[in-house]
Design a protein around this motif. Sequence first.
Motif, short mmCIF file in Angstrom:
data_model
loop_
_atom_site.label_atom_id
_atom_site.label_comp_id
_atom_site.label_asym_id
_atom_site.label_seq_id
_atom_site.Cartn_x
_atom_site.Cartn_y
_atom_site.Cartn_z
N THR A 309 82.04 44.62 47.59
CA THR A 309 81.68 45.91 47.44
C THR A 309 80.42 46.00 46.56
O THR A 309 80.01 45.06 45.87
CB THR A 309 82.65 46.77 46.50
N LEU A 310 79.74 47.09 46.20
CA LEU A 310 78.63 47.32 45.76
C LEU A 310 78.74 47.00 44.17
O LEU A 310 78.13 46.28 43.60
CB LEU A 310 78.18 48.87 45.76
N ALA A 311 80.00 47.49 43.60
CA ALA A 311 80.21 47.50 42.34
C ALA A 311 80.51 45.88 42.03
O ALA A 311 79.84 45.23 40.67
CB ALA A 311 81.59 48.06 42.01
N VAL A 312 81.14 45.07 43.02
CA VAL A 312 81.21 43.88 42.62
C VAL A 312 79.74 42.82 42.70
O VAL A 312 79.35 42.20 41.89
CB VAL A 312 82.04 42.97 43.94
N VAL A 313 78.79 43.46 43.72
CA VAL A 313 77.51 42.81 43.70
C VAL A 313 76.86 42.96 42.33
O VAL A 313 75.99 42.22 41.97
CB VAL A 313 76.75 43.45 45.02
N ALA A 314 76.98 44.40 41.91
CA ALA A 314 76.28 44.78 40.71
C ALA A 314 76.77 43.77 39.40
O ALA A 314 76.03 43.39 38.81
CB ALA A 314 76.30 46.02 40.38
N ALA A 315 77.78 43.57 39.22
CA ALA A 315 78.72 42.87 38.27
C ALA A 315 78.13 41.40 38.39
O ALA A 315 77.75 40.90 37.46
CB ALA A 315 80.16 43.04 38.39
N LEU A 316 78.20 41.03 39.51
CA LEU A 316 77.92 39.46 39.62
C LEU A 316 76.40 39.11 39.50
O LEU A 316 75.74 38.13 38.93
CB LEU A 316 78.47 39.05 41.04
N GLU A 317 75.50 40.37 39.83
CA GLU A 317 73.98 40.18 39.62
C GLU A 317 73.69 40.20 38.08
O GLU A 317 72.75 39.81 37.75
CB GLU A 317 73.16 41.18 40.31
N ALA A 318 74.65 40.94 37.36
CA ALA A 318 74.27 40.99 35.85
C ALA A 318 74.60 39.51 35.38
O ALA A 318 73.81 38.92 34.49
CB ALA A 318 75.30 41.83 35.30
N VAL A 319 75.45 38.94 35.96
CA VAL A 319 75.86 37.39 35.39
C VAL A 319 74.68 36.67 35.82
O VAL A 319 73.99 35.68 35.05
CB VAL A 319 76.99 36.86 36.24
N THR A 320 73.91 36.56 37.10
CA THR A 320 72.82 36.00 37.45
C THR A 320 71.51 36.38 36.70
O THR A 320 70.74 35.66 36.54
CB THR A 320 72.45 35.99 39.10
N GLY A 321 71.45 37.59 36.15
CA GLY A 321 70.43 38.12 35.40
C GLY A 321 70.66 37.35 33.94
O GLY A 321 69.29 36.58 33.49
N VAL A 322 71.79 36.97 33.44
CA VAL A 322 71.88 36.10 32.29
C VAL A 322 71.22 34.74 32.41
O VAL A 322 70.54 34.31 31.60
CB VAL A 322 73.30 36.24 31.57
N ALA A 323 71.52 34.13 33.66
CA ALA A 323 71.29 32.89 33.84
C ALA A 323 69.59 32.66 34.25
O ALA A 323 68.94 31.93 33.72
CB ALA A 323 72.03 32.38 35.15
N VAL A 324 69.12 33.49 34.76
CA VAL A 324 67.51 33.69 35.28
C VAL A 324 66.81 33.54 33.77
O VAL A 324 66.02 32.82 33.57
CB VAL A 324 67.35 34.91 36.00
N SER A 325 67.16 34.45 32.79
CA SER A 325 66.68 34.60 31.73
C SER A 325 66.69 33.22 30.82
O SER A 325 65.80 32.79 30.17
CB SER A 325 67.32 35.81 30.99
N LEU A 326 68.07 32.94 30.77
CA LEU A 326 68.22 31.85 30.09
C LEU A 326 67.45 30.39 30.55
O LEU A 326 66.75 29.74 29.80
CB LEU A 326 69.86 31.22 30.10
N PHE A 327 67.26 30.40 32.04
CA PHE A 327 66.65 29.12 32.56
C PHE A 327 65.02 29.28 32.03
O PHE A 327 64.50 28.28 31.58
CB PHE A 327 66.70 29.34 34.05
N PHE A 328 64.46 30.53 32.29
CA PHE A 328 62.79 30.66 31.98
C PHE A 328 62.74 30.46 30.62
O PHE A 328 61.49 29.86 30.00
CB PHE A 328 62.48 31.83 32.55
N VAL A 329 63.53 30.90 29.56
CA VAL A 329 63.27 30.69 28.18
C VAL A 329 63.02 29.38 27.85
O VAL A 329 62.42 28.86 27.30
CB VAL A 329 64.06 31.68 27.39
N LEU A 330 64.36 28.47 28.42
CA LEU A 330 64.58 27.15 27.81
C LEU A 330 63.49 26.19 28.82
O LEU A 330 63.01 25.17 28.15
CB LEU A 330 65.83 26.64 28.39
N TRP A 331 63.06 26.71 29.90
CA TRP A 331 61.89 25.91 30.61
C TRP A 331 60.48 26.14 29.76
O TRP A 331 59.77 25.07 29.56
CB TRP A 331 61.69 26.37 32.21
#
Length: 419
Positions: A309-331
Amino acid sequence: MLVPAVLREEPQFARLFAGQSLSMLGDRVSMVALPFAVLSVSGSPADVGLVGAAALLPMLLFTLVGGVWADRFARHRIMLVSDLVRFAAQGTVAVLLIAGVAEVPHLVVLMAVFGSASAFFMPAATGLLPLVVPADRLREANALRGLVMSSALVVGPAVAGLLVWLAGPGGALALDAVSFAVSAAFLVRLRPRPAQQSDGASGGSGFLGELRDGWRHVSSRSWVWSGMAAMSVYHVVVLPSIFVLGPVLAEREWGGAAGWSAVTAAFGIGSVLGDLWAYRLRPARPLALAAAALAVASCQALIIGAAPTLAVVAALEAVTGVAVSLFFVLWETSLQTHIPERALSRVSSYDHLLSSGLMPLGLLVAGPVASAFGLRPTLYAMTAIGAPAALLLLCVPAVRRLPGRAEPAEQVPVAAAAP
């Protein structure tokens, strides 16, 4: 206190941060407004792509040049000139649109000038941060910069939509032009500490010698070249799922632009949370954590294709948003901590070239591949390639062992230059 300590205690960084914050918001507004500006002139989707390519191609051509120049000359002055050029280019676009005389060739030329200035700005910006922030506060500074970028990802499209509605695309792009003028005003007042002299002589004389020496700093560190390789896979293979295939699926199944906006907003909120976490995080082995975060980020394509569902996509995309930010700050922090300051901008220019610079290749082939093999199989394959590529970083000993603080023994001696 509400104001982070690094802003209170590092006045030079505070000046840089203040100028760049509005500029980042302007960039997000421009990303939304520019396509509508082109459509208001010609109505052709092909022209939208043409103008976008005109801004991107100079970055591919001049990023390495920008890296050499930023290690050779004062980085904040290169950024100042870049901002003034972008102010003039974007301001001219806005004036032409408001006056109703803009044509596609005008936009192509002006965006090519804009992209050329950006190619010089980015390596200089990466190299400047260690000159205004102590080494032990680089992670905090990068996290705050990332926080502004993530917040602009959420706020920028809304501001752009309002401005386009109230003042047309020209009015929205005028705001972006003003943001570059504000950034330039802060850069004029910036007083970074003097940079180390470029060591380009170890790679030979002149521009090519400095370029070779910059590549030596990349190729002699397995954590750098392997990290750049993994990022290239992410940008070329995974990100087209966000920029090309995700909107197609949203149009078919999630209610079009409204559904995709919800996914984008959820990702932006996750990115903000990731930057806040990165601000407080003090990992002993930051690049190992970054590799794991990149693997999570690479699951975006699978999430878009498989979530029910769209709600599940949005929730999981929020998790990947955390990961993307974390990666680029640490890199970014790892580069600024462990690469010699005198070569940092050149290394950064290779980073931009091998990651963001190659992304258009993925954008071009994603559609035809999805047409040939199916939309969802293509999305699954994107993660099947991207996530293992990120996890392979953990197989590199230097990635697992890279400390959070610089160690003198890590510095590559000048005598080790490649022939």
